[in-house]
Scaffold this motif. Structure first.
Motif, PDB file in Angstrom:
ATOM      1  N   ILE A   1       0.760  -0.811  -0.190  1.00 38.39           N
ATOM      2  CA  ILE A   1       0.085  -0.161   0.171  1.00 38.39           C
ATOM      3  C   ILE A   1       0.238   1.064   0.295  1.00 38.39           C
ATOM      4  CG2 ILE A   1      -1.728   1.546   1.489  1.00 38.39           C
ATOM      5  CD1 ILE A   1      -2.796  -1.087   2.489  1.00 38.39           C
ATOM      6  N   GLY A   2       0.292   1.989  -0.617  1.00 37.78           N
ATOM      7  CA  GLY A   2       1.313   3.474  -0.880  1.00 37.78           C
ATOM      8  C   GLY A   2       2.203   3.464  -1.950  1.00 37.78           C
ATOM      9  N   ASP A   3       2.680   1.877  -2.955  1.00 39.16           N
ATOM     10  CA  ASP A   3       3.327   2.026  -3.940  1.00 39.16           C
ATOM     11  C   ASP A   3       3.104   2.347  -4.915  1.00 39.16           C
ATOM     12  OD1 ASP A   3       5.941   0.897  -2.564  1.00 39.16           O
ATOM     13  OD2 ASP A   3       5.592  -1.443  -3.237  1.00 39.16           O
ATOM     14  N   SER A   4       3.171   2.820  -5.877  1.00 39.29           N
ATOM     15  CA  SER A   4       3.016   3.188  -7.279  1.00 39.29           C
ATOM     16  C   SER A   4       3.321   2.731  -8.399  1.00 39.29           C
ATOM     17  CB  SER A   4       3.200   4.818  -7.486  1.00 39.29           C
ATOM     18  OG  SER A   4       3.221   5.700  -6.810  1.00 39.29           O
ATOM     19  N   LEU A   5       2.544   2.666  -9.471  1.00 43.44           N
ATOM     20  CA  LEU A   5       3.383   1.758 -10.864  1.00 43.44           C
ATOM     21  C   LEU A   5       2.678   3.133 -12.161  1.00 43.44           C
ATOM     22  CD1 LEU A   5      -0.144  -1.038 -10.070  1.00 43.44           C
ATOM     23  CD2 LEU A   5       2.415  -1.329  -9.947  1.00 43.44           C
ATOM     24  N   VAL A   6       3.796   2.610 -12.635  1.00 36.15           N
ATOM     25  CA  VAL A   6       4.183   4.092 -13.396  1.00 36.15           C
ATOM     26  C   VAL A   6       3.651   3.553 -15.000  1.00 36.15           C
ATOM     27  CG1 VAL A   6       5.816   6.259 -14.716  1.00 36.15           C
ATOM     28  CG2 VAL A   6       4.830   4.981 -11.630  1.00 36.15           C
ATOM     29  N   TRP A   7       3.140   3.619 -16.136  1.00 36.16           N
ATOM     30  CA  TRP A   7       3.609   3.179 -17.183  1.00 36.16           C
ATOM     31  C   TRP A   7       3.692   4.609 -17.887  1.00 36.16           C
ATOM     32  CZ3 TRP A   7      -0.909   1.774 -13.780  1.00 36.16           C
ATOM     33  CH2 TRP A   7      -1.293   0.162 -13.936  1.00 36.16           C
ATOM     34  N   LYS A   8       4.456   4.105 -19.530  1.00 35.27           N
ATOM     35  CA  LYS A   8       5.171   4.965 -20.071  1.00 35.27           C
ATOM     36  C   LYS A   8       4.551   4.385 -21.903  1.00 35.27           C
ATOM     37  CE  LYS A   8       7.876   7.287 -17.080  1.00 35.27           C
ATOM     38  NZ  LYS A   8       7.455   8.696 -16.900  1.00 35.27           N
ATOM     39  N   TYR A   9       3.823   4.527 -22.449  1.00 34.86           N
ATOM     40  CA  TYR A   9       3.094   4.456 -23.735  1.00 34.86           C
ATOM     41  C   TYR A   9       2.608   5.399 -24.241  1.00 34.86           C
ATOM     42  CZ  TYR A   9      -1.201   5.272 -20.814  1.00 34.86           C
ATOM     43  OH  TYR A   9      -2.490   5.771 -20.010  1.00 34.86           O
ATOM     44  N   ASP A  10       2.533   5.076 -25.578  1.00 37.47           N
ATOM     45  CA  ASP A  10       1.909   6.088 -26.696  1.00 37.47           C
ATOM     46  C   ASP A  10       0.153   6.369 -26.404  1.00 37.47           C
ATOM     47  OD1 ASP A  10       0.813   7.224 -28.473  1.00 37.47           O
ATOM     48  OD2 ASP A  10       2.017   5.940 -30.417  1.00 37.47           O
ATOM     49  N   GLY A  11       0.262   6.970 -25.604  1.00 32.04           N
ATOM     50  CA  GLY A  11      -1.074   8.116 -25.411  1.00 32.04           C
ATOM     51  C   GLY A  11      -2.160   7.802 -26.373  1.00 32.04           C
ATOM     52  N   LYS A  12      -1.727   7.837 -27.783  1.00 33.99           N
ATOM     53  CA  LYS A  12      -2.422   7.977 -29.387  1.00 33.99           C
ATOM     54  C   LYS A  12      -2.771   7.135 -29.444  1.00 33.99           C
ATOM     55  CE  LYS A  12      -0.220  12.327 -30.326  1.00 33.99           C
ATOM     56  NZ  LYS A  12       1.388  12.710 -30.551  1.00 33.99           N
ATOM     57  N   SER A  13      -2.335   5.588 -29.035  1.00 32.29           N
ATOM     58  CA  SER A  13      -3.095   4.707 -29.749  1.00 32.29           C
ATOM     59  C   SER A  13      -2.967   3.491 -28.838  1.00 32.29           C
ATOM     60  CB  SER A  13      -1.582   3.882 -30.971  1.00 32.29           C
ATOM     61  OG  SER A  13      -0.253   3.306 -29.982  1.00 32.29           O
ATOM     62  N   ASP A  14      -2.821   3.966 -27.079  1.00 34.08           N
ATOM     63  CA  ASP A  14      -3.863   3.071 -26.226  1.00 34.08           C
ATOM     64  C   ASP A  14      -3.658   3.603 -24.609  1.00 34.08           C
ATOM     65  OD1 ASP A  14      -3.501   0.195 -25.075  1.00 34.08           O
ATOM     66  OD2 ASP A  14      -1.617  -0.128 -24.875  1.00 34.08           O
ATOM     67  N   SER A  15      -4.358   2.464 -24.063  1.00 29.33           N
ATOM     68  CA  SER A  15      -4.765   3.217 -22.831  1.00 29.33           C
ATOM     69  C   SER A  15      -4.395   2.138 -21.783  1.00 29.33           C
ATOM     70  CB  SER A  15      -5.972   3.637 -22.856  1.00 29.33           C
ATOM     71  OG  SER A  15      -7.294   3.625 -23.104  1.00 29.33           O
ATOM     72  N   VAL A  16      -4.954   2.248 -20.040  1.00 24.32           N
ATOM     73  CA  VAL A  16      -4.599   1.634 -19.195  1.00 24.32           C
ATOM     74  C   VAL A  16      -6.130   1.650 -18.471  1.00 24.32           C
ATOM     75  CG1 VAL A  16      -3.490   1.181 -16.856  1.00 24.32           C
ATOM     76  CG2 VAL A  16      -1.639   1.943 -18.727  1.00 24.32           C
ATOM     77  N   LEU A  17      -6.595   0.516 -18.622  1.00 22.58           N
ATOM     78  CA  LEU A  17      -8.162   0.923 -18.266  1.00 22.58           C
ATOM     79  C   LEU A  17      -7.995  -0.105 -16.935  1.00 22.58           C
ATOM     80  CD1 LEU A  17     -10.196  -0.700 -20.855  1.00 22.58           C
ATOM     81  CD2 LEU A  17      -9.421   2.050 -20.003  1.00 22.58           C
ATOM     82  N   GLU A  18      -8.368   0.321 -15.155  1.00 27.90           N
ATOM     83  CA  GLU A  18      -8.151  -0.273 -14.400  1.00 27.90           C
ATOM     84  C   GLU A  18     -10.162  -1.051 -14.347  1.00 27.90           C
ATOM     85  OE1 GLU A  18      -8.438   0.135  -9.132  1.00 27.90           O
ATOM     86  OE2 GLU A  18      -7.653   1.728 -10.500  1.00 27.90           O
ATOM     87  N   VAL A  19      -9.800  -2.233 -14.346  1.00 29.64           N
ATOM     88  CA  VAL A  19     -10.926  -3.236 -14.634  1.00 29.64           C
ATOM     89  C   VAL A  19     -11.181  -3.714 -12.509  1.00 29.64           C
ATOM     90  CG1 VAL A  19     -10.982  -2.799 -16.955  1.00 29.64           C
ATOM     91  CG2 VAL A  19     -10.105  -5.056 -15.381  1.00 29.64           C
ATOM     92  N   SER A  20     -12.752  -4.258 -12.704  1.00 34.36           N
ATOM     93  CA  SER A  20     -13.275  -5.634 -12.269  1.00 34.36           C
ATOM     94  C   SER A  20     -12.511  -6.665 -12.619  1.00 34.36           C
ATOM     95  CB  SER A  20     -14.600  -5.871 -12.036  1.00 34.36           C
ATOM     96  OG  SER A  20     -15.034  -6.091 -13.430  1.00 34.36           O
ATOM     97  N   LYS A  21     -12.430  -7.854 -11.519  1.00 36.87           N
ATOM     98  CA  LYS A  21     -11.951  -9.251 -12.188  1.00 36.87           C
ATOM     99  C   LYS A  21     -12.621  -9.955 -12.776  1.00 36.87           C
ATOM    100  CE  LYS A  21     -10.909 -13.315  -9.823  1.00 36.87           C
ATOM    101  NZ  LYS A  21     -10.740 -14.535  -8.772  1.00 36.87           N
ATOM    102  N   ARG A  22     -14.187  -9.603 -12.740  1.00 36.04           N
ATOM    103  CA  ARG A  22     -14.933 -10.344 -14.108  1.00 36.04           C
ATOM    104  C   ARG A  22     -14.526  -9.533 -15.460  1.00 36.04           C
ATOM    105  NH1 ARG A  22     -20.924 -11.774 -13.863  1.00 36.04           N
ATOM    106  NH2 ARG A  22     -21.269 -11.832 -15.793  1.00 36.04           N
ATOM    107  N   ASP A  23     -14.321  -8.318 -15.646  1.00 35.70           N
ATOM    108  CA  ASP A  23     -13.953  -7.482 -16.753  1.00 35.70           C
ATOM    109  C   ASP A  23     -12.599  -8.074 -17.220  1.00 35.70           C
ATOM    110  OD1 ASP A  23     -16.738  -6.519 -16.903  1.00 35.70           O
ATOM    111  OD2 ASP A  23     -15.950  -4.681 -16.333  1.00 35.70           O
TER     112      ASP A  23
END
Length: 180
Positions: free
Chosen positions: A60-82
């Protein structure tokens, strides 16, 4: 004179132990995949980001950092089911800035999938399990984390580096015990 140098040595050891403990308990930023541009369709199952996550320890308190092309992709936080169904229609959160930072605010599993069409189905997804504060001593002592068996594809990792740190702390503790 011997008493003075012994007190200085004892004080120095206490300061070093305190600083070491402080370093081991501070929140950390984790670059997803361990490198820039890891947020992509894996070339093979062994290239899956979940393999990277299994080798890391998140608190808890740690961070995840993504580096990617925001024009062609995205990061979605979802439920386990999704996550399991690769459903992009009802995410918890959407990130598409190309430089995403998410703080792990509670213990448990976090599920992430790509928002790019078809990428999740090809394996571009990630499960991260954040451990609670009570596991902070586990990182410090080098003990393995409890197995999160209820989380699909998520294995709590262990680290030889943590074991080495714990051994150093124990050795310093024994030394301080001898000095006092």
């Amino acid at each position: 004179m011997a008493g003075f140098s012994r007190n200085v040595l004892s004080s120095s050891i206490v300061v070093v132990v305190f600083l070491l403990m402080l370093r081991l308990t501070e929140a950390r930023d984790h670059l997803v995949g361990g490198k820039t541009d890891s947020w992509k369709v894996p070339s093979s199952e062994s290239d899956s980001l979940n393999h990277w996550a299994e080798k890391s320890r998140f608190l808890i308190g740690d961070s995840l950092v993504w580096k990617y092309d925001g024009k062609s992709d995205s990061v979605l936080e979802v439920s386990k089911r999704d996550y399991v169904k690769c459903n992009t229609s009802s995410p918890i959160a959407v990130h598409n800035d190309g430089n995403t930072k998410i703080v792990l605010e509670h213990s448990g599993a976090y599920y992430f999938i790509s928002g790019a069409k078809g990428h999740c189905e090809q394996g571009q997804k990630l499960i991260v399990v954040a451990l609670s504060e009570k596991h902070n001593m586990r990182r410090f002592m080098g003990a393995p984390a409890p197995s999160p068996a209820e989380f699909e594809s998520a294995i709590a990792p262990t680290s030889n580096a943590d074991t080495l740190k714990a051994s150093l702390v124990v050795a310093l503790g024994v030394l301080i015990g001898f000095l006092f």
